[in-house]
Design an enzyme around this catalytic site. Structure first.
Site, PDB file in Angstrom:
ATOM      1  N   GLY A   1      48.801  61.969  48.223  1.00 51.71           N
ATOM      2  CA  GLY A   1      49.214  62.703  47.436  1.00 51.71           C
ATOM      3  C   GLY A   1      47.948  64.078  47.283  1.00 51.71           C
ATOM      4  O   GLY A   1      48.114  65.379  47.547  1.00 51.71           O
TER       5      GLY A   1
ATOM      6  N   LYS B   1      38.217  55.950  46.359  1.00 58.14           N
ATOM      7  CA  LYS B   1      37.831  54.338  46.280  1.00 58.14           C
ATOM      8  C   LYS B   1      38.227  53.717  47.678  1.00 58.14           C
ATOM      9  O   LYS B   1      39.086  54.003  48.172  1.00 58.14           O
ATOM     10  CB  LYS B   1      38.694  53.806  45.057  1.00 58.14           C
ATOM     11  CG  LYS B   1      38.338  54.061  43.728  1.00 58.14           C
ATOM     12  CD  LYS B   1      39.253  53.300  42.986  1.00 58.14           C
ATOM     13  CE  LYS B   1      39.071  53.568  41.331  1.00 58.14           C
ATOM     14  NZ  LYS B   1      39.955  52.886  40.565  1.00 58.14           N
TER      15      LYS B   1
ATOM     16  N   ARG C   1      60.882  68.308  46.879  1.00 59.00           N
ATOM     17  CA  ARG C   1      61.575  67.222  47.361  1.00 59.00           C
ATOM     18  C   ARG C   1      63.051  67.292  47.567  1.00 59.00           C
ATOM     19  O   ARG C   1      63.884  66.809  48.212  1.00 59.00           O
ATOM     20  CB  ARG C   1      61.300  66.141  46.356  1.00 59.00           C
ATOM     21  CG  ARG C   1      59.919  65.547  46.518  1.00 59.00           C
ATOM     22  CD  ARG C   1      59.663  64.528  45.366  1.00 59.00           C
ATOM     23  NE  ARG C   1      58.360  63.777  45.823  1.00 59.00           N
ATOM     24  CZ  ARG C   1      57.590  62.971  44.827  1.00 59.00           C
ATOM     25  NH1 ARG C   1      58.339  62.723  43.970  1.00 59.00           N
ATOM     26  NH2 ARG C   1      56.612  62.594  45.194  1.00 59.00           N
TER      27      ARG C   1
ATOM     28  N   GLY D   1      52.545  56.740  48.413  1.00 60.09           N
ATOM     29  CA  GLY D   1      52.293  55.349  48.593  1.00 60.09           C
ATOM     30  C   GLY D   1      53.024  54.963  49.878  1.00 60.09           C
ATOM     31  O   GLY D   1      52.432  54.178  50.408  1.00 60.09           O
TER      32      GLY D   1
HETATM   33  P1  ADP Z   1      44.824  60.640  48.333  1.00 61.02           P
HETATM   34  O1  ADP Z   1      45.755  61.268  47.125  1.00 61.02           O
HETATM   35  O2  ADP Z   1      44.926  62.055  49.175  1.00 61.02           O
HETATM   36  O3  ADP Z   1      45.280  59.486  49.059  1.00 61.02           O
HETATM   37  P2  ADP Z   1      42.605  59.659  46.665  1.00 61.02           P
HETATM   38  O4  ADP Z   1      43.625  59.511  45.528  1.00 61.02           O
HETATM   39  O5  ADP Z   1      42.302  58.542  47.226  1.00 61.02           O
HETATM   40  O6  ADP Z   1      43.273  60.714  47.751  1.00 61.02           O
HETATM   41  O7  ADP Z   1      41.275  60.479  46.398  1.00 61.02           O
HETATM   42  C1  ADP Z   1      41.314  61.853  45.637  1.00 61.02           C
HETATM   43  C2  ADP Z   1      40.333  61.971  44.738  1.00 61.02           C
HETATM   44  O8  ADP Z   1      38.961  61.469  45.148  1.00 61.02           O
HETATM   45  C3  ADP Z   1      40.077  63.302  44.101  1.00 61.02           C
HETATM   46  O9  ADP Z   1      40.526  63.394  42.853  1.00 61.02           O
HETATM   47  C4  ADP Z   1      38.770  63.822  44.360  1.00 61.02           C
HETATM   48  O10 ADP Z   1      38.264  64.548  43.298  1.00 61.02           O
HETATM   49  C5  ADP Z   1      38.075  62.304  44.747  1.00 61.02           C
HETATM   50  N1  ADP Z   1      36.726  62.392  45.161  1.00 61.02           N
HETATM   51  C6  ADP Z   1      36.598  62.779  46.475  1.00 61.02           C
HETATM   52  N2  ADP Z   1      35.117  62.743  46.889  1.00 61.02           N
HETATM   53  C7  ADP Z   1      34.694  62.545  45.591  1.00 61.02           C
HETATM   54  C8  ADP Z   1      33.175  62.440  45.170  1.00 61.02           C
HETATM   55  N3  ADP Z   1      32.394  62.645  46.167  1.00 61.02           N
HETATM   56  N4  ADP Z   1      33.102  61.955  43.927  1.00 61.02           N
HETATM   57  C9  ADP Z   1      33.841  61.785  43.226  1.00 61.02           C
HETATM   58  N5  ADP Z   1      35.260  62.051  43.458  1.00 61.02           N
HETATM   59  C10 ADP Z   1      35.721  62.315  44.575  1.00 61.02           C
HETATM   60 MG    MG Z   2      45.654  60.320  44.915  1.00 58.00          MG
END
Ligand code: ADP
Ligand code: MG
Length: 394
Positions: free
Chosen positions: A351, A201, A35, A374
């Site tokens: 992230g 989610k 950063r 975010g």
């Molecule tokens: P980002 O940080 O890129 O926005 P998220 O925080 O929404 O992404 O999601 C990342 C998380 O989702 C990771 O920790 C990953 O392990 C989890 N994940 C992805 N697919 C699955 C799955 N099929 N079952 C459980 N966890 C999952």
């Molecule tokens: Mg995340």
């Protein structure tokens, strides 16, 4: 469009620059300076064009009072090394001593203010506190993309306060680039525009799904998010991560976007949530009881590759599987390879997604890797970031 440092005369001015120096520390040293490096182009530009530079940032969760471990000294030390010039760290970010030090600053000199979150007025966006910050400079530059979705005194209030005093408020290069890439991809993409969403989610990302579904030509869904869609379609998902309270939302999204949504055609299921679990590649309606989907399968990657062929703009947020375990990282890395080969504008935000792309070693083959978690999600939702809205209109 907002003004950037290029649109104003910076020579002889005192530039108050909000950066995102919220870096990880251990034993009083910066452990990852990404950063800090990201802010260097703006800092160097200002110095080379005859400005004096006053930097400010938050660091960690200080919750409105001084925390010795969250002082900015290690950041100042690392910045001085990277810039090859001295960086003086002040002991506060407002007050008579800080004002005197900033007033005495000469062109080409750099100071770093103390952690802005040592004051509760920072997160409260207190106008009097913002005015105290604003007296330190005559030009405000916001280059803290990672904090631009927060309306805090150092990211929002100060822009108004400096304008009231006859100063200007403009974007730094990092902020400008982020808004340009993510903003343009969403508002005015070169088509076909394909979005890929994964991660854990649906509920975290309803706004993102809704906004992208309305704007993209295709929306590919992977990760645990897909499980909730499948359950909403009536499939038994075994012990997979499913959000039961998002089933209604998933149904509505399926109905609204049926023609554009591309769901996985096979899933890697495991008999335990462990890297050494037994695995099988099954159709989404064939998840055995007691098993859980932890990745999408190779047929899905083929399907996604076809859906992506010819795309001119691609936005990706969210890993396709539980990629922290190597056994369930295959599709996420395979997707990174597919995107690296595309002749398209490719953008990654979020992230965990960014971490996955960096692990894949293919980061330099992407057009843009967003530095803000975010803040990038809020741009993908189609929202205007408060830290951007407060800047001068071009
Ligand atoms: P980002 O940080 O890129 O926005 P998220 O925080 O929404 O992404 O999601 C990342 C998380 O989702 C990771 O920790 C990953 O392990 C989890 N994940 C992805 N697919 C699955 C799955 N099929 N079952 C459980 N966890 C999952
Ligand atoms: Mg995340």
């Amino acid at each position: 469009m907002r003004k950037s440092v290029r649109d104003v005369d910076v020579a002889g001015r005192r530039a108050l620059v909000r950066v995102d120096f919220n870096v990880p520390l251990a034993d009083g040293a910066v452990t990852d300076d990404t950063r800090i490096r990201a802010a260097l182009p703006t800092i160097r530009y200002l110095l080379e064009h005859g400005a004096a530079v006053i930097l400010m940032s938050h660091l960690g969760r200080a919750k409105g009072k001084p925390v010795p471990e969250l002082r900015m000294d290690p950041v100042a030390a690392r910045l001085a090394e990277l810039l090859g010039r001295p960086v003086r760290k002040l002991d506060d970010c407002v007050g008579p001593e800080v004002e005197a030090a900033c007033a005495a600053l000469q062109p080409g000199e750099v100071v770093l203010l103390e952690n802005t979150r040592f004051h509760p007025q920072e997160e409260a966006n207190d106008p009097a506190f913002a005015a105290q910050l604003a007296v330190l400079g005559d030009l405000y530059v916001n280059d803290a993309f990672g904090a631009a979705h927060r309306a805090h005194a150092s990211t929002e209030g100060v822009a108004h306060a400096i304008r009231q005093r006859g100063g200007q408020a403009v974007a730094g290069f990092l902020l400008e680039k982020e808004v340009e890439f993510l903003g343009r991809a969403v508002e005015n993409p070169e088509r076909p525009f394909v979005a890929i969403l994964g991660g854990a989610k649906i509920s975290d990302k309803i706004g993102v799904i809704q906004n992208l579904l309305g704007r993209c030509d295709r929306l590919l869904i992977g990760g645990a998010m897909a499980n909730t869609f499948f359950k909403a379609m009536g499939f038994e998902m075994g012990d997979s991560l499913v959000e039961d309270n998002a089933l209604e939302t998933a149904r509505a999204l399926l109905a609204a976007g049926a023609s554009r949504l591309v769901l996985p055609v096979d899933l890697i299921v495991a008999d335990a949530f462990a890297n050494d679990a037994h695995t099988r590649d099954v159709a989404p309606d064939q998840v055995p009881a007691g098993w859980r989907a932890l990745d999408v399968g190779p047929k899905t990657i083929q399907t996604f590759e076809s859906a992506l062929s010819g795309a001119r703009t691609v936005v990706w947020n969210g890993p396709l599987g539980a990629f922290e375990m190597p056994s369930f990282a295959r599709s996420t890395f395979a997707l990174a390879e597919v995107l690296a080969r595309l002749d398209a504008v490719t953008i990654v935000g979020g992230g965990d997604s960014v971490a996955a792309v960096q692990q894949s070693g293919l980061a330099d083959r992407f057009t843009h890797i967003s530095t803000g978690g975010g803040a990038s999600l809020e741009l993908l939702e189609g929202r205007t970031l408060p830290g951007v809205a407060a800047l001068d209109e071009r």
